[in-house]
Write a protein that holds these residues in place. Structure first.
Motif, PDB file in Angstrom:
ATOM      1  N   SER A  68     -83.360  -5.680  88.660  1.00 18.35           N
ATOM      2  CA  SER A  68     -82.563  -6.000  87.473  1.00 18.35           C
ATOM      3  C   SER A  68     -81.191  -6.541  87.867  1.00 18.35           C
ATOM      4  O   SER A  68     -80.668  -7.438  87.224  1.00 18.35           O
ATOM      5  CB  SER A  68     -82.459  -4.785  86.536  1.00 18.35           C
ATOM      6  N   GLU A  71     -81.874 -10.204  89.161  1.00 19.06           N
ATOM      7  CA  GLU A  71     -82.336 -11.108  88.109  1.00 19.06           C
ATOM      8  C   GLU A  71     -81.261 -11.331  87.044  1.00 19.06           C
ATOM      9  O   GLU A  71     -81.002 -12.447  86.637  1.00 19.06           O
ATOM     10  CB  GLU A  71     -83.603 -10.530  87.481  1.00 19.06           C
ATOM     11  N   LEU A  72     -80.661 -10.247  86.598  1.00 19.56           N
ATOM     12  CA  LEU A  72     -79.694 -10.354  85.499  1.00 19.56           C
ATOM     13  C   LEU A  72     -78.277 -10.611  86.002  1.00 19.56           C
ATOM     14  O   LEU A  72     -77.378 -10.884  85.218  1.00 19.56           O
ATOM     15  CB  LEU A  72     -79.711  -9.078  84.652  1.00 19.56           C
ATOM     16  N   GLN A  73     -78.083 -10.494  87.322  1.00 24.38           N
ATOM     17  CA  GLN A  73     -76.736 -10.651  87.895  1.00 24.38           C
ATOM     18  C   GLN A  73     -75.723  -9.774  87.171  1.00 24.38           C
ATOM     19  O   GLN A  73     -74.595 -10.185  86.896  1.00 24.38           O
ATOM     20  CB  GLN A  73     -76.315 -12.127  87.871  1.00 24.38           C
ATOM     21  N   SER A  74     -76.160  -8.557  86.849  1.00 25.87           N
ATOM     22  CA  SER A  74     -75.224  -7.614  86.246  1.00 25.87           C
ATOM     23  C   SER A  74     -75.405  -6.258  86.924  1.00 25.87           C
ATOM     24  O   SER A  74     -76.458  -5.982  87.492  1.00 25.87           O
ATOM     25  CB  SER A  74     -75.432  -7.535  84.738  1.00 25.87           C
ATOM     26  N   PRO A  75     -74.373  -5.446  86.888  1.00 26.18           N
ATOM     27  CA  PRO A  75     -74.414  -4.198  87.642  1.00 26.18           C
ATOM     28  C   PRO A  75     -75.367  -3.174  87.044  1.00 26.18           C
ATOM     29  O   PRO A  75     -75.736  -3.251  85.877  1.00 26.18           O
ATOM     30  CB  PRO A  75     -72.976  -3.687  87.549  1.00 26.18           C
ATOM     31  N   SER A  76     -75.749  -2.221  87.880  1.00 27.99           N
ATOM     32  CA  SER A  76     -76.570  -1.118  87.407  1.00 27.99           C
ATOM     33  C   SER A  76     -75.958   0.176  87.948  1.00 27.99           C
ATOM     34  O   SER A  76     -75.247   0.155  88.954  1.00 27.99           O
ATOM     35  CB  SER A  76     -77.997  -1.309  87.908  1.00 27.99           C
TER      36      SER A  76
END
Lengths: 322, 203
Positions: A68, A71-76
């Motif tokens: 994720s 793919e989303l280039q956002s943090p988790s």
């Protein structure tokens, strides 16, 4: 920028773990914090799969997280409260923590190098302190809850909690049509005993008495301190005959052996009133207490150190006498 | 300090949000391997005091989750994003994300879902205004033993302005609705107005 030299040393001295993997989840970088804690050398593991090096990480879960981020280039994120740790690492508080492994707050961040290749950075922050405080809080709350329901001196239930349980058991007994009996008992001539041996002597008799009584009860019975030297026992699923039997055993256990206090023998006895639940309705528990109390009064009047059970005829007589 | 947006500022913001939503749904579609259709989100600027009342009706009869995540960017852009959704919706999207209930707790799913929704959307917003955001870890404000309006009240209390964004995702076999609230403190509101004015000047 002239401050570029800063990043390396800061990264190496950071008190958090920094790990970077490429798109194929192969290790690119580990900072000193992680190398030291996991006893792994970057030079030996560079280019290897993350899961080959850290074999006990939750692989399916972590793959999904990394996918994720890429793919989303956002943090988790992952919090120790939901997952105590991602990579098993020892922490630096071996004595004060009951947990063997470092509790971790983790952040997974998307990174790109100048050529546009994608990476994931896993940041691991040590949350062991918060974890330890949380555990302290939990045990404190448990202790508090316990002390909120027991009597400090005798460790029997306190009156409020005991009465709550009596109410619940009365309702249960009415609903499931099971017998329920109540014992109320009182230490004979307690005032005299206090005068003769002092309050400490009186206290030690109460403590010894409770211990002897408790040894005779089942786990399902509720034993509480009702007043100064008065106690109550709720006997679940027990009819009058069984309750009288228990009461006789209590009488004997108290009277047969004297209590030793400061090398003196204190002979004691109890008087016990017994009643079986008969009344219906919301105030049934109060009626039951009243009946056991009358029986206890009769036991006293008939000469103490004995068991008397409540019977309908006597109520009338006594209520009139009162 | 005025928290009232001019009509131009409001239109500009709506346009930025539309584009951000488009970017987010595109990313989500790729990630989830399914078509994601997204309605144009309705935005509304409300004073944060009105917030609890606005959501009480929608979430009063269902179990709802409320997850908060702080964001911080350049030019004084900062605030708190709150995602509200119904728990049965959460389980649908959790299954789509590949969660099975054995490997992750419900709380973990809730925070993951809302973090994905929040960060993909806000990153899209930040990209358009040449900004970049960092985020705090998501935190569940309430779930199950829910009193949504109370939890909202306690949170909204700290903020002056709320940007209400009504998001509705439609996946091929599933529909998924949630609300997103961007709570923004007073000085950040004027910072946003400056940013919007700058964009308006460039056109």
């Amino acid at each position: 920028m002239s401050e570029d030299w800063l990043t390396g040393p800061v990264l190496e001295q950071l008190n958090s773990g920094v790990l970077v993997v490429d798109e194929h989840l192969q290790l690119v970088y580990l900072n000193s914090f992680l190398q030291r804690h996991s006893s792994v050398q970057l030079s030996e593991v560079k280019g290897k799969s993350l899961f080959q090096v850290f074999t006990d990480v939750p692989e399916a879960w972590l793959r999904r997280k990394f996918a994720s981020v890429l793919e989303l280039q956002s943090p988790s994120f992952s919090s120790w409260e939901q997952r105590q740790y991602i990579i098993k690492l020892p922490h630096l508080r071996p004595v004060t923590s009951s947990s063997q492994y470092m509790a971790q707050n983790c952040t997974m961040l998307p990174l790109k190098d100048p050529a546009g290749r994608r990476y994931v950075c896993l940041l691991i922050e040590d949350a062991t302190d918060a974890f330890v405080y949380q555990q302290h809080l939990q045990t404190t709350l448990e202790k508090l809850e316990l002390s909120n329901r027991i009597d400090g001196l005798t460790q029997a239930l306190n009156r409020r909690y005991w009465e709550d349980q009596l109410k619940l058991e009365v309702q249960r007994s009415q609903r499931y049509q099971q017998p329920l009996s109540l014992l109320l008992f009182d230490l004979d001539k307690f005032k005299q005993l206090n005068d003769q041996y002092g309050h400490l002597g009186g206290d030690s008799v109460l403590i010894e008495l409770t211990a002897r009584v408790r040894a005779l009860l089942r786990d399902t019975d509720w034993f509480g301190r009702y007043g100064g030297e008065e106690f109550g026992i709720v006997l679940t699923n027990t009819a009058l005959a069984g309750a009288i039997e228990v009461a006789e055993r209590i009488c004997l256990a108290v009277n047969s052996t004297a209590v030793t206090f400061h090398e003196q023998s204190i002979a004691t006895s109890v008087s016990i009133g017994v009643a079986q639940l008969d009344a219906a309705g919301d105030r049934a528990h109060e009626v039951l207490i009243g009946q056991a109390d009358i029986a206890l009064y009769n036991a006293k009047r008939e000469g103490r150190n004995r068991v008397v059970s409540f019977s309908e005829g006597e109520t009338e007589f006594l209520l009139k006498a009162n | 300090m005025s928290t009232v947006f001019s009509e131009e500022q409001r239109d500009c913001l709506q346009e930025l949000i539309n584009v951000a939503m488009g970017l987010a749904s595109d990313k989500l579609a790729r990630f989830l391997n399914t078509f994601v259709h997204l309605q144009v989100p309705a935005i509304e600027l409300v004073s944060s005091a009105q917030i609890p009342a606005q959501f009480e009706a929608r979430y009063s009869n269902t179990e709802a989750a409320l997850v908060s995540q702080g964001f911080l960017g350049n030019d004084g852009l900062r605030g708190e994003a709150i995602v509200l959704y119904q728990l049965d919706n959460a389980h649908r999207i959790a299954a789509l994300l590949g969660y099975d209930t054995d490997s992750a707790s419900e709380l973990e799913m809730l925070t993951d879902i809302s973090s994905i929704l929040t960060t993909t959307f806000l990153n899209g917003l930040a990209d358009q205004i040449d900004n970049s955001l960092s985020y705090s870890a998501p935190r569940v404000l309430s779930s199950r033993q829910t009193n949504v309006s109370q939890a909202l009240q306690e949170t909204a209390f700290h903020w002056e302005l709320a940007l209400k964004v009504d998001i509705s995702y439609q996946l091929i076999d599933h529909s998924f609705n949630c609300d997103m609230l961007l709570l923004i403190p007073g000085e950040a509101v004027s910072n946003i107005q400056h940013i919007l004015d700058r964009i308006l000047e460039e056109y």
